[in-house]
Scaffold this motif. Sequence first.
Motif, PDB file in Angstrom:
ATOM      1  N   ASN A   1      40.269  49.375 -16.134  1.00 55.91           N
ATOM      2  CA  ASN A   1      41.135  48.307 -15.802  1.00 55.91           C
ATOM      3  C   ASN A   1      40.651  47.313 -14.739  1.00 55.91           C
ATOM      4  O   ASN A   1      39.692  47.560 -13.915  1.00 55.91           O
ATOM      5  CB  ASN A   1      42.151  48.724 -15.103  1.00 55.91           C
ATOM      6  CG  ASN A   1      43.282  49.419 -16.207  1.00 55.91           C
ATOM      7  OD1 ASN A   1      42.629  49.523 -17.229  1.00 55.91           O
ATOM      8  ND2 ASN A   1      44.343  50.279 -15.865  1.00 55.91           N
TER       9      ASN A   1
ATOM     10  N   SER B   1      42.854  48.493 -24.116  1.00 50.37           N
ATOM     11  CA  SER B   1      42.871  49.919 -24.850  1.00 50.37           C
ATOM     12  C   SER B   1      41.869  49.753 -26.055  1.00 50.37           C
ATOM     13  O   SER B   1      41.672  50.962 -26.733  1.00 50.37           O
ATOM     14  CB  SER B   1      44.269  50.033 -25.583  1.00 50.37           C
ATOM     15  OG  SER B   1      44.626  49.044 -26.548  1.00 50.37           O
TER      16      SER B   1
ATOM     17  N   VAL C   1      35.314  49.168 -24.584  1.00 46.88           N
ATOM     18  CA  VAL C   1      36.244  49.287 -23.743  1.00 46.88           C
ATOM     19  C   VAL C   1      36.135  49.466 -22.295  1.00 46.88           C
ATOM     20  O   VAL C   1      35.068  50.155 -22.264  1.00 46.88           O
ATOM     21  CB  VAL C   1      37.106  50.675 -24.114  1.00 46.88           C
ATOM     22  CG1 VAL C   1      38.357  50.897 -23.340  1.00 46.88           C
ATOM     23  CG2 VAL C   1      37.726  50.577 -25.800  1.00 46.88           C
TER      24      VAL C   1
ATOM     25  N   PRO D   1      47.236  45.196 -23.568  1.00 45.53           N
ATOM     26  CA  PRO D   1      48.322  46.027 -22.530  1.00 45.53           C
ATOM     27  C   PRO D   1      47.768  45.314 -21.142  1.00 45.53           C
ATOM     28  O   PRO D   1      46.808  45.346 -20.513  1.00 45.53           O
ATOM     29  CB  PRO D   1      47.666  47.378 -22.612  1.00 45.53           C
ATOM     30  CG  PRO D   1      47.305  47.465 -23.889  1.00 45.53           C
ATOM     31  CD  PRO D   1      46.462  46.249 -24.247  1.00 45.53           C
TER      32      PRO D   1
END
Length: 733
Positions: A162, A72, A159, A52
């Motif tokens: 960002n 994600s 993960v 994403p």
Amino acid sequence: MCRKLFALTAGALLVAAPVLAGDDLLIYSGYTNVLYGTMNYNNGWQDWGWVPHYVTNNPNYNSSNSIVFAASGAWQALHLNHDAMGTALYTNLTLRLNGGAKGGQTVGIQAQAGSAWGTRIQVQAPTNQWQQFTLSLASLGVSDVTNLQAIEIWNSDTVQSNFYIADIRLVAAPPPAIVHVSVNATQTVRTVDARLFSVNTAAWDGSLDTPTTIAILTNMDNQALRWPGGSWGDGYHWTNEAWMDGATSARNWGSFTTNFIHVATNTHAQVYMIANYGSSTPAEAAFGVRMCNVTNHAAFKYWEIGNEVGGSWETDNNTNAPWQPHDPWTYAMRFKDYYSQMKAVDPTIKIGAVADITEDGTANYSNHPVTNPRTGVTHNGWTPVMLYTMKTNGVIPDFLIEHKYAPGDGDTYNLLWSQTWASDAAGLRQMLVDYLGSANTNVELACTEHGCGGDRQRVSLVGGLFWADSIGQILQTEFNSRLWWDLRNGQGGILNSDNALYGWRTGWFTNVALLTNTVQFYYDEGIVAGAGTEPTNRYPVFYCGKLMKYFTRGGDTVVAATNDYQLLSAYAVRRTDGSLTLLVVNKSSYASLNTGISLAGYVPSSNATVHSYGIPQDDAARTGTGSPDIAQANFPGAGASFSYTFPPYSATVLQFAPTAPSLAAVTAPPPPAGQFVFQLQGQPGVPYVIQMSTNLISTNWMAISTNTPPAGTLTLTNAMSSRAQFYRALWRP
């Protein structure tokens, strides 16, 4: 593919192009589609990623947007893909990362050449700041390869928060201090065919048959034309040319074949005519030959059966069994009737067949496979099936037709792309040899549509340089024609022009989505717009096309020329008048290239004539200050070895006259009584005029012969007809 008159209705606001410190190749510079807010990549790079991600201006880098890498899950990547490209020009990959408030994210970077992936290198994103990371192409395993096609940016095995990416580019190495160019004037490559300096015309051009058009073509010294306009060829009916509106005012929509005949004959152009294959019959094709060559005595020699008929976009009504649309077997079977009926009208014409440059290209069907007799491999591609069927059906085309358009992969990529002419020629000739055997020697290669990449390149200086370099490259092959697409095509606005591209031409275009008119960069596949009388409407491709008449024309001899830097190309020609010309294209957007030039097998006069086109002329068209036309100058430093500096983004033609010849009396053995024997000492292949006078004071020198010594010297004997005779030798272009 063929193009038609168009005007795009979606537009974008102008974005200032970044100023690069060199010839770096931008991959992502943060420009976006202003209408839809989506990210865009530069220079033909595409997003094939599986993470994403989206565009943001917070944080931005240098007032440009950045990419938010919003993983994600583990092992997700931004995959940036490109047509296979060489990396010899580049040393490093650089990008900027910002880890935001958390920072410290592990970011992996790797590159792909062909099917092989290089080493993945890991770095850490900084906290709340931008940091540039520089990775050598050697460390990534893609240094000096010919097939770089992907770059991936990864997260780690867990993960992460960002992080942000900006300013991705391949960094170009600085140019060499001296680029070396060598010319061997005695090493012949080929003879130049006049049809290489040509353009397409189209029936939709209502300004075709005008004094202005004839002046444009004459000014370029255009040598061949094509009619009636690409895909229109498979819908155009010579037996009913008024079909477009069916009224007496039909001429208002464009031009007819009679108009084209007038333009072609008044510009002394050779002609390629497209016979309608997709929606017509061999009988109508024969009618067209009769109309042009019998009724109107036009002597049009080259006739194509259809246009790009393997493509689904092309009209093809051959649907009655066993015929199939866009089918090489159907095409080859019907070709014989076209061939026989057209040549029955005029046996002197040449008839060409549409081809694909690879054995498996345009494989639309599999019900007529053929096996290559040399390799034993079975193919369903257009050209193998067509050639095999034609041979078994007892007909051989006079020429094969290629259409060649550069991809929209950026200025530098497209300026280097013309090198592919050689592989195209080799591939087509090998198929001719394989499937036709000895009959292949009767088939020549032709390119009847050619153009540079999309976006603003068509109307930019890069498009003009592409034209010039393409001529130089095709002259190294056996192709005998190259017709640019096209003379006039119509301007259209560009939706979100790539801000890494060179070019400045803009206009007002309707943006339906915004319900307003906006200023946009524009695109035009013609060489001129409208009447073409304004400087801004004569594009650089027009001027670089005009420049070629100072370089070479039909009948000249291409000779060997080499250089050692990719962003400079050099091509050499021996003209029929005995001069030597050198075409040099500087493809660097910013660097003046200092060049050492050596000439072997030719001794030039010290004063060379220089014709050039580049940034100063393009800027003159933009500002209205100065001349937008080709510049001419003298260069007094020519010799067997000399230096010359070529400015950035320029095409330059240097014309060298041969050094003066000399005459020497031959006294041994003594000449016969009443005879005078002397030797001309000049250069091989240069024509010299021998003149005689009985009085040195007189201006009445009489030409007695013109001689072209094959080895540089020639002995001549002349009868003595007066008490005093004087001789001199001159080179006269």
